[in-house]
Design an enzyme around this catalytic site. Structure first.
Site, PDB file in Angstrom:
ATOM      1  CG  HIS A   1      -2.089   0.926   1.108  1.00  0.00           C
ATOM      2  ND1 HIS A   1      -1.990   2.219   0.623  1.00  0.00           N
ATOM      3  CD2 HIS A   1      -3.398   0.736   1.400  1.00  0.00           C
ATOM      4  CE1 HIS A   1      -3.190   2.770   0.629  1.00  0.00           C
ATOM      5  NE2 HIS A   1      -4.059   1.902   1.086  1.00  0.00           N
TER       6      HIS A   1
ATOM      7  CD  GLU B   1     -11.648  -1.413  -0.141  1.00  0.00           C
ATOM      8  OE1 GLU B   1     -10.523  -0.920  -0.048  1.00  0.00           O
ATOM      9  OE2 GLU B   1     -12.362  -1.687   0.842  1.00  0.00           O
TER      10      GLU B   1
ATOM     11  CB  CYS C   1      -8.958   3.808   6.207  1.00  0.00           C
ATOM     12  SG  CYS C   1     -10.229   3.102   5.150  1.00  0.00           S
TER      13      CYS C   1
END
Lengths: 655, 655
Positions: free
Chosen positions: A198, A327, A423
């Site tokens: 990420h 996502e 998040c």
């Protein structure tokens, strides 16, 4: 000569009612609430989102740090990146002190810094999941570990906290983390030639470089960007060594490499593919490093990805991410409104990206997108009470569909108390509390004012700009500029792309300036007033007809605000309404709606078909259906789902 | 008196070119091809559908039987219900002998019966997965085991094979299976009070009862229907005893109980929920048992589910199943065209259900739906070469979307060679080879002719009905009826709901008969000719405006055939075309298209917007877009995806 004229931004004080409402909400509601949640003292239902089914009811985020610090015993709980909830909250709090000094809160955050320092390993490492439960796996499964992502979030928070409070320890933790990463990653022997699944560390290291001036952090950020995707097998190889089936996040291994932007080097990636938040964090990191190093390859990638996202993959509200599966982005012009993702974090990240691009070059498009996110896609992520949050921001929703069609079960039609993967709430909070940092860009002796947020700004000691307006409801933007230096400088004011017409006055006199890449430039050498009258007509918008999902549909926009129809104002089903491009519209500010927050309401003339009877034949020969003239009432998209649960849609059928 | 007039159907010989084409294709291509596949001698790519990712390249279905029979060693391979591929193929072959005697094939099928007999356990049990690899788990995890489903498919095949060939062994295997199940299931002590996760055994036992007259089989079928859902914990309890995580089919445990129609007793289920194939197999079983027993509760459930499916959950093509997740129904009026499932098996099962309902009561609606499935939803499952198959039948498809949006990855835009889960190809084959059994329903002295498929039928020894037509291309249906008994009987002829107008002649004279529940009834007492002229106008169709996905859209139908636009005939993107309810249309039969199979083609006047340039702003103020007048060329839905890969859509935008 140029150096003499160089201007530095000293202070921005936001005076906008619209935004101060939110900024105080964050201080009064969001920060205390989130602190309670992270300490497991809030009575909340942690929402099971589709990525997070079946998790239970606590956050444990602070507890994880306490266990790592030896203040508690027990196991880590939550996602491997659970620590980042705390860091983003800390960062949001740090920014808030600039406009809302808060000694009580600062006691908490100072103590938190101590706790974090105490949780940090001697070598600078900090990721409580690995410290508590899997120390032997540190940096061994970067595809899933989020370790650099997690530390990156601390580094951002640490820099912000230092800048806001002068707390040296907060910066020291950050540099020790960065040094730890630096000593573990790189192409030298005994180092890991790799990167995190990420992206985030790249932008965090850039901020740390910006603060400390230490070039090694910039070099490390650049290294991660250049290394990414070079060896597409990197994650797989690590997974094999770590134990192929020994997943930290089950299912992640099945996602394609493009999900992680790791299928090929960035320089070869043509489109913005994969997990949307990863993409925009990566882009933000690239823009930082391109700006600081002048790297052409990275700058070209910034332009390429920007263009692909903004021209082909962005919803009219600024939301991004067309599918819940991963996502992720899907493909150019694929913008389904009801099965989309549109994660709040992705809009926040897009605002980061836009801000960095503005620092590279003065193009109005970057300011337009930043504004779009601020007033629509990002802002939608939080309820007006500051206590409920969207992860997914659809442009079309129906509670019956969310309940009844599993392909839409990720679409909530009411904001949740909290998320297992939390998040978004703190990400939005840190954007809002740092909004003052998003209003100006300075390059040499040019000040760009690219956002219409009332504020008082001081540049150096002698230049003051006060912007007053009632934006986004009214379009007259008034500037009072005081320059006691009497050295000329240039003020660039953005003319938004939605403002077809505008009126520009300097010291009361109408002036015609050319619009250069979205900006009007004025030479200022004395005290000056500027009055910009933006075009606040209600606009009926259309998408490119390359977008199948929006074909034959219209959306309503006024200023930067995209509007939506809700069932509470317009009897369901909403798909039975039709409007025309030249439908009569009226705009009115309603100050009683939404607990007195007030919003501008649009009425639009529409027709509505009479709903056919239940149980009559499903298919029949086409005949004209009875229609009635009705007025639809539209509210700003960001304000939807603050009243009764029901259908919502942004795109209305075109008659 | 009544008994004297009772009529029995003796023989139906199909003379329809349209259908004989398919029926010969099944004999010449489908059966040999599928036999090769099941014996792992075909060179095919076994398609990874979304339910079946990552499986490899063999079927192993016959090998599993050989291992169970002791003729080979090794492990079971494939799904626990892999045996059913063989049984459905056997059933299809059995029917084909009625119109295409085939001694070579019959040698193979006779040997196959021997193999199956030899694989069967002494107690009648036969499910090779459990026999080979998990004998200790027999009947222990019925949620996932498909054991009764598997044996049910054999029972159907065994009955059909016995009826077709007189092979006693084939029927004996079936009765031994049924006896095995009977001795294991029921509410007596020491029996399992439960049922299979996948309904099928109920209809199979009914067929076995119909053949053998043995009431215990009917009682057992009824038991399973009445037991279903009574104890909603049944599957969970079995899973716990068998080992909670010890799944046979991973992921199935997570599906809701409604997926299996096991959340509550059938009598309490209001809507047709869950896996679509399970629902229609269950309904078929219910209709059989209701017919044989007169059970009112089951009959009411048949009516309730029929109505819910046909009036609220069925695509215009007859396809059912609105979501890939669970291959399931979703909720009333939720009929998305591009993310739907529309499994071929579900349409085949719907044809079974319709046929059984026709045997219960003479309502044209059942015949309409049967026809809709035959000419559209079911038929679409097979390519015109008989070698490629659809599992999923969308009404809107785009290869770019299927590749680029994971929510549509289950939608193939070309038929696959074969599937790891290969339920559909043989299911469709058995429907086609048994089509002669779908044309008439007899009750007392009433013969219902409810399908327009040219045929010559003999009833008893003395009544002959010859139907000749060029349906579905032409609407004149000619009947020659010879009744040498000279005892009056009633002939009911269905007037399809799509035929607004029709012309009816008896012995050349125009006659006006009332249409009673979709049928015209004529008393016949002598040789008679009937000429029915159906309304073959091109119809522009609309869905109920309760269907959000079809709002503002039109579909084209002529006779029973639903039409579709393909990219190969109409330049992409197809969403840019618009038609009006009164658009000019022309119909023409084209006998050169599709390798000389020939199809009726429709041209419809349309407009097409000019595609906007790539990369221009995504959103802009609505202005009129340039449009051109064009003709669209439409082909029958069943024939799509037989040429170049490309977009397809049934529902066209309404101008």
């Amino acid at each position: 000569m140029e150096t003499a004229e160089k201007i530095e931004l000293k202070e921005v004080y936001i005076t906008s009612d619209f935004w101060n409402n939110y900024r105080e909400l964050v201080v009064k509601e969001v920060l205390p609430y989130q602190w309670q949640v992270m300490n497991d003292t809030a009575n909340v239902a942690i929402s099971a989102d589709p990525q997070n089914n079946g998790r239970d009811k606590n956050s444990h985020a602070v507890a994880n740090l306490k266990i790592a610090a030896g203040e508690m015993t027990g196991h880590h709980y939550g996602f491997p990146f659970q620590d980042t909830d705390v860091y983003k909250w800390l960062e949001a709090a740090a920014y808030s002190f600039s406009y809302h000094p808060n000694p009580d809160l600062q006691k908490i955050t100072d103590n938190l810094i101590e706790l974090i320092a105490s949780a940090q390993d001697d070598d600078g490492y900090l990721s409580t999941y690995f410290q508590i439960d899997a120390p032997e796996r540190k940096f061994k499964r970067l595809q899933q570990s989020h370790e650099l992502y997690t530390m990156g979030h601390y580094i951002e928070a640490g820099v912000a906290y230092y800048q806001s409070t002068g707390n040296e320890l907060s910066l020291e933790i950050a540099t020790r983390m960065a040094d730890c990463i630096d000593s573990n990653f790189g192409n030298d022997e005994n180092k890991i030639s790799g990167y995190d699944g990420h992206p985030e560390i790249e932008l965090a290291l850039s901020r740390l470089y910006e603060q400390t001036g230490q070039k090694k952090y910039l070099a490390l950020a650049k290294y991660f960007l250049k290394e990414r995707g070079k060896d597409p097998e990197f994650f797989d190889e690590q997974d094999r060594v770590d134990g192929w089936d020994n997943d930290i996040l089950p299912g992640m291994r099945d996602l394609p490499r493009s999900y992680y932007q790791a299928a090929e080097p960035i320089s070869e990636q043509k489109t913005a593919d994969g997990h949307a938040v990863r993409v925009v964090y990566l882009c933000t990191g690239m823009a930082y490093v391109a700006r600081f190093t002048g790297d052409e390859e990275l700058l070209a990638a910034c332009h390429r990805f920007w263009k692909d996202i903004v021209r082909r993959r962005m919803y009219i509200t600024g939301n991004i991410g067309s599918t819940t599966i991963g996502e992720a982005f899907t493909y150019d012009y694929d913008l389904p409104n009801d099965t989309m993702y549109g994660e709040t974090c992705a809009s926040v990240g897009m605002a980061f990206f836009a801000r960095q691009m503005l620092k590279i070059e003065p193009k109005g498009e970057y300011g337009d997108v930043l504004e779009k996110e601020l007033f629509n896609g990002a802002l939608s992520g939080m309820s007006l009470d500051g206590k409920h949050f969207f992860y997914v921001n659809p442009l079309e929703a129906d509670p019956i569909a969310s309940r009844g069609n599993p392909g839409k079960s990720h679409v909530l039609t009411h904001r949740a108390d909290w998320f297992g993967c939390a998040c978004c709430p703190a990400n939005l909070a840190r954007l809002i509390t740092s909004l003052d940092q998003y209003l100006y860009t300075i390059e040499g002796n040019v000040i760009l004012s690219h956002q219409f947020v009332s504020n008082e700004a001081t540049f150096g000691d002698e230049v003051k700009i006060a912007q007053t307006n009632n934006f986004p409801w009214d379009g007259n933007i008034h500037y009072e500029i005081k320059d006691e230096r009497h050295i000329p400088f240039t003020l660039g004011i953005r003319i938004p792309s939605w403002s077809t017409n505008f009126d520009f006055r300097e010291n009361g006199r109408k002036v015609r300036h050319p619009v250069v890449d979205g900006f009007i430039y004025i030479e200022i050498s004395d005290s000056t007033t500027i009055d910009l009258d933006l075009d606040m007509e209600v606009k009926v918008m259309k998408a490119s007809n390359r977008v199948a999902s929006d074909f034959g549909k219209l959306a309503i926009q006024r200023g930067p605000i995209v509007y939506a129809a809700e069932e509470v104002d317009n009897s369901a089903p909403l798909w039975l309404y039709k409007v025309t491009p030249n439908a009569e519209t009226t705009y009115k500010f309603n100050d009683s709606l939404f607990n007195g927050n007030g919003v501008g309401i649009i009425q639009i003339a529409a027709t509505k078909e009479t709903l056919e009877k239940d149980g009559t034949p499903l298919y029949r020969e086409a005949t004209t259906q009875e229609e009635n003239s009705v007025d639809m009432r539209l509210i700003p998209y960001y304000a939807w789902a603050n009243r009764e649960n029901g259908q919502m849609r942004v795109w209305l059928n075109e008659k």
